[in-house]
Design a protein around this motif. Sequence first.
Motif, PDB file in Angstrom:
ATOM      1  N   TRP A  18       0.836  -1.205   0.000  1.00 21.73           N
ATOM      2  CA  TRP A  18       0.000   0.000   0.000  1.00 21.73           C
ATOM      3  C   TRP A  18       0.865   1.248   0.000  1.00 21.73           C
ATOM      4  CZ3 TRP A  18      -3.810  -1.624   4.426  1.00 21.73           C
ATOM      5  CH2 TRP A  18      -4.687  -2.577   3.925  1.00 21.73           C
ATOM      6  N   ASP A  19       1.894   1.257   0.852  1.00 21.56           N
ATOM      7  CA  ASP A  19       2.773   2.425   0.928  1.00 21.56           C
ATOM      8  C   ASP A  19       3.493   2.626  -0.396  1.00 21.56           C
ATOM      9  OD1 ASP A  19       4.086   4.596   2.031  1.00 21.56           O
ATOM     10  OD2 ASP A  19       5.717   3.380   2.828  1.00 21.56           O
ATOM     11  N   PHE A  20       3.996   1.548  -0.967  1.00 21.41           N
ATOM     12  CA  PHE A  20       4.697   1.633  -2.243  1.00 21.41           C
ATOM     13  C   PHE A  20       3.751   2.113  -3.350  1.00 21.41           C
ATOM     14  CE2 PHE A  20       6.459  -0.237  -6.134  1.00 21.41           C
ATOM     15  CZ  PHE A  20       7.740   0.302  -6.076  1.00 21.41           C
ATOM     16  N   GLY A  21       2.537   1.573  -3.367  1.00 21.55           N
ATOM     17  CA  GLY A  21       1.560   1.966  -4.382  1.00 21.55           C
ATOM     18  C   GLY A  21       1.163   3.427  -4.268  1.00 21.55           C
ATOM     19  N   ILE A  22       0.960   3.892  -3.050  1.00 24.29           N
ATOM     20  CA  ILE A  22       0.601   5.296  -2.851  1.00 24.29           C
ATOM     21  C   ILE A  22       1.749   6.203  -3.260  1.00 24.29           C
ATOM     22  CG2 ILE A  22       0.143   7.019  -1.054  1.00 24.29           C
ATOM     23  CD1 ILE A  22      -1.464   4.857   0.407  1.00 24.29           C
ATOM     24  N   ALA A  23       2.968   5.816  -2.930  1.00 23.77           N
ATOM     25  CA  ALA A  23       4.112   6.683  -3.182  1.00 23.77           C
ATOM     26  C   ALA A  23       4.547   6.680  -4.649  1.00 23.77           C
ATOM     27  CB  ALA A  23       5.280   6.264  -2.299  1.00 23.77           C
ATOM     28  N   ILE A  24       4.339   5.596  -5.379  1.00 21.24           N
ATOM     29  CA  ILE A  24       4.883   5.479  -6.728  1.00 21.24           C
ATOM     30  C   ILE A  24       3.990   6.091  -7.799  1.00 21.24           C
ATOM     31  CG2 ILE A  24       4.021   3.235  -7.464  1.00 21.24           C
ATOM     32  CD1 ILE A  24       7.651   4.320  -7.687  1.00 21.24           C
ATOM     33  N   VAL A  25       2.692   6.178  -7.560  1.00 21.90           N
ATOM     34  CA  VAL A  25       1.770   6.695  -8.578  1.00 21.90           C
ATOM     35  C   VAL A  25       2.122   8.112  -9.026  1.00 21.90           C
ATOM     36  CG1 VAL A  25      -0.638   7.340  -8.998  1.00 21.90           C
ATOM     37  CG2 VAL A  25      -0.088   5.112  -8.027  1.00 21.90           C
ATOM     38  N   PRO A  26       2.364   9.056  -8.106  1.00 20.51           N
ATOM     39  CA  PRO A  26       2.718  10.405  -8.584  1.00 20.51           C
ATOM     40  C   PRO A  26       4.001  10.444  -9.403  1.00 20.51           C
ATOM     41  CG  PRO A  26       2.090  10.485  -6.288  1.00 20.51           C
ATOM     42  CD  PRO A  26       2.181   9.045  -6.660  1.00 20.51           C
ATOM     43  N   PHE A  27       4.982   9.605  -9.071  1.00 22.31           N
ATOM     44  CA  PHE A  27       6.232   9.616  -9.826  1.00 22.31           C
ATOM     45  C   PHE A  27       6.018   9.161 -11.267  1.00 22.31           C
ATOM     46  CE2 PHE A  27       7.691   9.310  -5.429  1.00 22.31           C
ATOM     47  CZ  PHE A  27       8.574  10.366  -5.405  1.00 22.31           C
ATOM     48  N   PHE A  28       5.158   8.175 -11.472  1.00 17.89           N
ATOM     49  CA  PHE A  28       4.882   7.732 -12.839  1.00 17.89           C
ATOM     50  C   PHE A  28       4.092   8.776 -13.611  1.00 17.89           C
ATOM     51  CE2 PHE A  28       5.652   3.250 -11.418  1.00 17.89           C
ATOM     52  CZ  PHE A  28       6.705   3.022 -12.287  1.00 17.89           C
ATOM     53  N   THR A  29       3.105   9.381 -12.991  1.00 17.76           N
ATOM     54  CA  THR A  29       2.296  10.371 -13.718  1.00 17.76           C
ATOM     55  C   THR A  29       3.091  11.626 -14.013  1.00 17.76           C
ATOM     56  OG1 THR A  29       1.404  11.240 -11.652  1.00 17.76           O
ATOM     57  CG2 THR A  29       0.136   9.530 -12.749  1.00 17.76           C
ATOM     58  N   ILE A  30       3.947  12.046 -13.105  1.00 19.27           N
ATOM     59  CA  ILE A  30       4.744  13.253 -13.336  1.00 19.27           C
ATOM     60  C   ILE A  30       5.835  12.983 -14.365  1.00 19.27           C
ATOM     61  CG2 ILE A  30       6.390  14.798 -12.220  1.00 19.27           C
ATOM     62  CD1 ILE A  30       4.594  14.574  -9.713  1.00 19.27           C
ATOM     63  N   GLY A  31       6.371  11.773 -14.374  1.00 17.03           N
ATOM     64  CA  GLY A  31       7.449  11.460 -15.306  1.00 17.03           C
ATOM     65  C   GLY A  31       7.024  11.459 -16.763  1.00 17.03           C
ATOM     66  N   TYR A  32       5.737  11.361 -17.026  1.00 16.11           N
ATOM     67  CA  TYR A  32       5.267  11.345 -18.405  1.00 16.11           C
ATOM     68  C   TYR A  32       4.777  12.699 -18.883  1.00 16.11           C
ATOM     69  CZ  TYR A  32       5.707   6.317 -18.480  1.00 16.11           C
ATOM     70  OH  TYR A  32       6.213   5.057 -18.446  1.00 16.11           O
ATOM     71  N   ALA A  33       5.050  13.759 -18.154  1.00 13.10           N
ATOM     72  CA  ALA A  33       4.672  15.099 -18.608  1.00 13.10           C
ATOM     73  C   ALA A  33       5.574  15.490 -19.778  1.00 13.10           C
ATOM     74  CB  ALA A  33       4.800  16.111 -17.476  1.00 13.10           C
ATOM     75  N   SER A  34       4.973  15.842 -20.878  1.00 13.42           N
ATOM     76  CA  SER A  34       5.761  16.180 -22.067  1.00 13.42           C
ATOM     77  C   SER A  34       6.318  17.600 -21.943  1.00 13.42           C
ATOM     78  CB  SER A  34       4.879  16.056 -23.303  1.00 13.42           C
ATOM     79  OG  SER A  34       3.769  16.920 -23.190  1.00 13.42           O
TER      80      SER A  34
END
Length: 130
Positions: A18-34
């Motif tokens: 749960w902690d990993f899932g909560i923490a990793i989602v923003p990093f993936f969404t921010i990393g794909y900003a063009s």
Amino acid sequence: LMLYSISTTPSDFQYFIWDFGIAIVPFFTIGYASPPKYLHPRRPLRHLWAFLPLFSFFTFLAWQTIVLLIGWFYCHAQPWFEPYVFEPGKHPPNPSYEETTLFNLMSIGSIVAAFVFAPSPPYSRSSFSN
């Protein structure tokens, strides 16, 4: 009431997921900003060991430490607070209010850090554009 039955108490590994899932989602969404439609005339910092990124990072760590300490002492000041008592073999274990408080504050801190330290205009589009 069903949440605290024997078969539904989360294990340490489930809390980790749960902690990993909560923490990793923003990093993936921010990393794909063009990148933005225009290029900024000033280049980004050359490396992360410059003064400004390090100062920003350590300032964030100091603020997060202060928030965690405030949460810890606020939890202890509540009239319903009971100190954690470990009893071997007891399932579900006794509630740990300190652990719950710190877990929630650290999860919020991870999400805030993902947005604070994300590259943003003028070097990339806003992460809300995803």
